[in-house]
Motif scaffolding. Sequence first.
Motif, PDB file in Angstrom:
ATOM      1  N   LEU A 139     -15.755  78.960  -8.082  1.00  0.00           N
ATOM      2  CA  LEU A 139     -17.176  79.274  -7.961  1.00  0.00           C
ATOM      3  C   LEU A 139     -17.973  78.064  -7.510  1.00  0.00           C
ATOM      4  O   LEU A 139     -18.941  78.190  -6.752  1.00  0.00           O
ATOM      5  CB  LEU A 139     -17.707  79.791  -9.300  1.00  0.00           C
ATOM      6  N   SER A 142     -17.091  77.370  -3.729  1.00  0.00           N
ATOM      7  CA  SER A 142     -17.660  78.345  -2.795  1.00  0.00           C
ATOM      8  C   SER A 142     -19.180  78.303  -2.753  1.00  0.00           C
ATOM      9  O   SER A 142     -19.783  78.967  -1.908  1.00  0.00           O
ATOM     10  CB  SER A 142     -17.199  79.754  -3.174  1.00  0.00           C
ATOM     11  N   LEU A 144     -21.171  79.479  -5.051  1.00  0.00           N
ATOM     12  CA  LEU A 144     -21.792  80.554  -5.842  1.00  0.00           C
ATOM     13  C   LEU A 144     -22.437  80.013  -7.108  1.00  0.00           C
ATOM     14  O   LEU A 144     -23.329  80.645  -7.674  1.00  0.00           O
ATOM     15  CB  LEU A 144     -20.752  81.618  -6.191  1.00  0.00           C
ATOM     16  N   PHE A 358     -28.323  83.655 -10.901  1.00  0.00           N
ATOM     17  CA  PHE A 358     -27.086  83.644 -10.121  1.00  0.00           C
ATOM     18  C   PHE A 358     -26.080  84.698 -10.596  1.00  0.00           C
ATOM     19  O   PHE A 358     -25.070  84.923  -9.933  1.00  0.00           O
ATOM     20  CB  PHE A 358     -26.437  82.256 -10.197  1.00  0.00           C
ATOM     21  N   PRO A 360     -26.103  88.103 -10.849  1.00  0.00           N
ATOM     22  CA  PRO A 360     -25.792  89.308 -10.043  1.00  0.00           C
ATOM     23  C   PRO A 360     -24.739  89.044  -8.977  1.00  0.00           C
ATOM     24  O   PRO A 360     -23.798  89.837  -8.816  1.00  0.00           O
ATOM     25  CB  PRO A 360     -27.154  89.670  -9.439  1.00  0.00           C
ATOM     26  N   ALA A 361     -24.850  87.942  -8.255  1.00  0.00           N
ATOM     27  CA  ALA A 361     -23.845  87.640  -7.224  1.00  0.00           C
ATOM     28  C   ALA A 361     -22.503  87.302  -7.858  1.00  0.00           C
ATOM     29  O   ALA A 361     -21.443  87.670  -7.329  1.00  0.00           O
ATOM     30  CB  ALA A 361     -24.329  86.475  -6.356  1.00  0.00           C
ATOM     31  N   LEU A 362     -22.506  86.616  -8.985  1.00  0.00           N
ATOM     32  CA  LEU A 362     -21.260  86.280  -9.657  1.00  0.00           C
ATOM     33  C   LEU A 362     -20.557  87.521 -10.192  1.00  0.00           C
ATOM     34  O   LEU A 362     -19.321  87.585 -10.200  1.00  0.00           O
ATOM     35  CB  LEU A 362     -21.538  85.293 -10.797  1.00  0.00           C
ATOM     36  N   GLN A 364     -20.611  90.454  -8.798  1.00  0.00           N
ATOM     37  CA  GLN A 364     -19.947  91.073  -7.649  1.00  0.00           C
ATOM     38  C   GLN A 364     -18.666  90.322  -7.298  1.00  0.00           C
ATOM     39  O   GLN A 364     -17.641  90.925  -6.972  1.00  0.00           O
ATOM     40  CB  GLN A 364     -20.895  91.086  -6.452  1.00  0.00           C
ATOM     41  N   GLU A 365     -18.706  88.993  -7.396  1.00  0.00           N
ATOM     42  CA  GLU A 365     -17.547  88.186  -7.030  1.00  0.00           C
ATOM     43  C   GLU A 365     -16.422  88.309  -8.039  1.00  0.00           C
ATOM     44  O   GLU A 365     -15.242  88.462  -7.678  1.00  0.00           O
ATOM     45  CB  GLU A 365     -17.975  86.723  -6.905  1.00  0.00           C
ATOM     46  N   THR A 370     -21.895  95.807 -10.200  1.00  0.00           N
ATOM     47  CA  THR A 370     -23.315  95.491 -10.280  1.00  0.00           C
ATOM     48  C   THR A 370     -23.711  95.445 -11.754  1.00  0.00           C
ATOM     49  O   THR A 370     -23.305  96.311 -12.539  1.00  0.00           O
ATOM     50  CB  THR A 370     -24.158  96.538  -9.552  1.00  0.00           C
TER      51      THR A 370
END
Length: 904
Positions: A139, A142, A144, A358, A360-362, A364-365, A370
């Motif tokens: 993480l 990248s 994120l 941060f 929400p994006a994590l 997904q990853e 969601t």
Amino acid sequence: MVTGASSVSVAPLAPVATPTPPWPTSSSAAAKTPTPSPQASAPPHPTLAPHWTAFFEHLGTEGFADLNPRAASLARQIRDNGVSYNVYADASGPQRPWSLDLFPFIVTPEQWQHIEAGVLQRTRLLEQMMADVYGPQRLLKSGLLPPALVQGHPGYLRAMHGVAPVGGVHLHIAAFDLARGPDGHWWIVSQRTQAPSGLGYLLENRLAISRQFPQAFEGMRVQHLAATYRALIEGFKRMSAAHVSPGQDAHIALLTPGPYNETYFEHAYLARYLGLTLVEGNDLTVREQKLYLKTLRGLEPVHVLLKRLDDEFLDPLELRPDSTLGVPGLLQAIRAGNVIVANAPGSAFLESGALLGFLPALAQELLGETLSLPSLPTWWCGEEASVRDVQQRLAECVIKPTYTASSGSAETVLCRQLKREELDQWMGRLLREGEWHTVQRYLPLSQTPTWHVNRIAPRPALMRVFAMCDGLETTGARAGQPRWRVLPGGLTRLATRLSDGSAGMASMQRGGSSADTWVLTAGEVDRTTLIGAPPAAMPASRHEPQDKRKRLVTSRAGENLYWLGRYTERAENALRLARLALDSLSAGMGLQAGFGEQETRSTTLLDWLSDLAERNGLVPPGAPSATQARRVFARTLIANLGGTQHAASVGQSLRALKTAAFGVRERLSQEHWKVITEAETEFTQRSARLGSQGGGTGVAAYNDYAVTEALRLLDATSIHLAAITGGQTDRMTRDDGWRLLSVGRHIERLSFLAPALASSFSSGAVQEEDGGFESLLALFDSTITFRAQHQLSHDTTALLDLLLRDTENPRSLRWVVQNLQSHLARLSGLPVDQDALATLLPAADAWALDPVTRRAEMTGDGPDDATPLQALLTDCEQAAWRISDEISQRYFTHAGQASQSLEH
């Protein structure tokens, strides 16, 4: 602050209406809140939410008329149970009663289903973040996760990178603060992973409120809590099984900063409820990369440590070198895979509010999902785009510190309360020091009804929900992954009201209160209970059979109990001696009949009492004796009753007694603790007034009033000490800790009475017909016993038989020696004649009265010509002090055991 993750909400609160309130939805709801009639049996307004309708219908025939008595009963229950919340900044003292509202906070089954799913999802996300940050760090690589929010966070521990925790779980307990907005939607406000507090207080809340509303609690199908707590303990046991010796259970301990921590009551309460060993850092030691508990029986392995201590204090060798709260070498024991620490050290960076933006994006990853339970919109001002976005909306937001209190901005700032000039100043700071600040959208919280005298009042509420790991998944796609469950309840905190009518913070430190959280279920109520269950955390001792498990007594607790016994006995001895001296001085100067009458006390008796008073710290060394200046001696004695300069004064002994008792507060009954505090407080206050009656010089005037008041004070304190002794005798379990308490009392008694008896004969005071004989009986607290057997006789042989050899008199030296030997032998597990400490004492069975009494009344021909009596008494006194020295080495320091290993 040791439990920094514990108490202060970061959510700003405002008085707005809940979507389905028990009053009309309106911005002026507080003004329109109905004030029920005392005769009413249900709220008069027709727009009640269904769950509140059900609650009020269960109030019974008395209805609202019964709520004030219930509130009074609740306050009394909290007070009587000693439920406290320590406040560091409270000038009135370190403790205050826990604040609990009468009404519960009710969550419907539909709401809970949504909350539970969202909390479980977030817990899985945080666990995977921990595994990555302390593992491959994909993480960070990248982008994120900004490195400044992880590696730049004080809570990130580089020493833990690459360490795989025992059982494969980093987070065993995670807490989430949830708020419900005016639209009815739930939002995550903050998350706690380092040392989440509340699990003990919510249990006390549940116990207290369910007793006030038993019909509503049963009728509304409120889900119980015990099954989740049991699952947590069973999960610990399964994950630590590989490190537990055959035939033993996992030993689970709860690490507390100590009695002065703000939430110490919770630590003790939770440890008792779960059957854990409550420990402080100095109770533990690391030997050969393994964690051990120092107990009276030696070192016992600890397999699981549930910490209520912030990470930075855990290990002074690798973290804060000034910490006295942690365990040297603990991180090395974790790295070696020999202990589970919950939660794994290094999770503090997850608590930063900046991470919320941060997630929400994590999600997904890492999860491919969601987030179903959203966070409040959050901007970390370490990014230029976020600062530009915040510029247009700052007036309707909240500013929080990104990191810890060391950032220089530990307080949450509610921007809507700032003036234009102040907003501009803050905007400038965000532009210059953006990394240190996080901005979150302001959320006006919904409210819940609370009960105040004769009325319902709305207050904004914030709910803390807990997820607990109960082991690893055994089937399916997630086999081998951590498995969590959400506690069906929580700690709800209610906001204070500010002077302008708006709501303050939902913070116990800032005067907020709490409410029990009722989660309703449409299914079956889980009636699992831990009451009466065997202690899950107790290992079978190496020294006891498997079927004879006993509560472990830590060396720290044993030491406190030992000194509790010694200071109790010391206070009694000092008090009895002071009262005897004042009585003798009063008679000697004719105060009993008025000044000017002939003095009747002999100089021999007064010399003996003066010597005892100086030897036992009641008067300072070098003070004039009673025969040199009786009034000066009396003034000095009275003034020093509550003195702080001499360790053996009555006041100092009471203060030390209270301090030792506070260290083992969880082992004492509420009544026992209450009488200790009352005794110390009353004596301190009254002795201070008594000592200031000498014209402001700090030396008491010597007159009828001063002597009378001093004797009254000593009599009142004697009653308190009798109650304290009764609590120690009848309210405590006869375990090794109690035996040490008794050993302490016997050592103090022997070291006081033996030299007092010896000096009474060597000085000739016991032969004084005008009071020496009676004074010695009074000092031994044996007057009633002797007179019942011998009436008015002054037979010295009978006196010695009672004070020296009587096996039924608890003040006779033989009784003290034999009981001391017995307790020492029980502690060691050896026969009396094989225990090294017990054999230091003169063999009481060999004491012969005839050889003693042939010369008992003789003082000897010279200073080196001691009588057999004096030799025996000297042996008793010296043995007492030698045993005192040896006890510390044997039971408290464990200095002779294996050397400590701290290699990396």
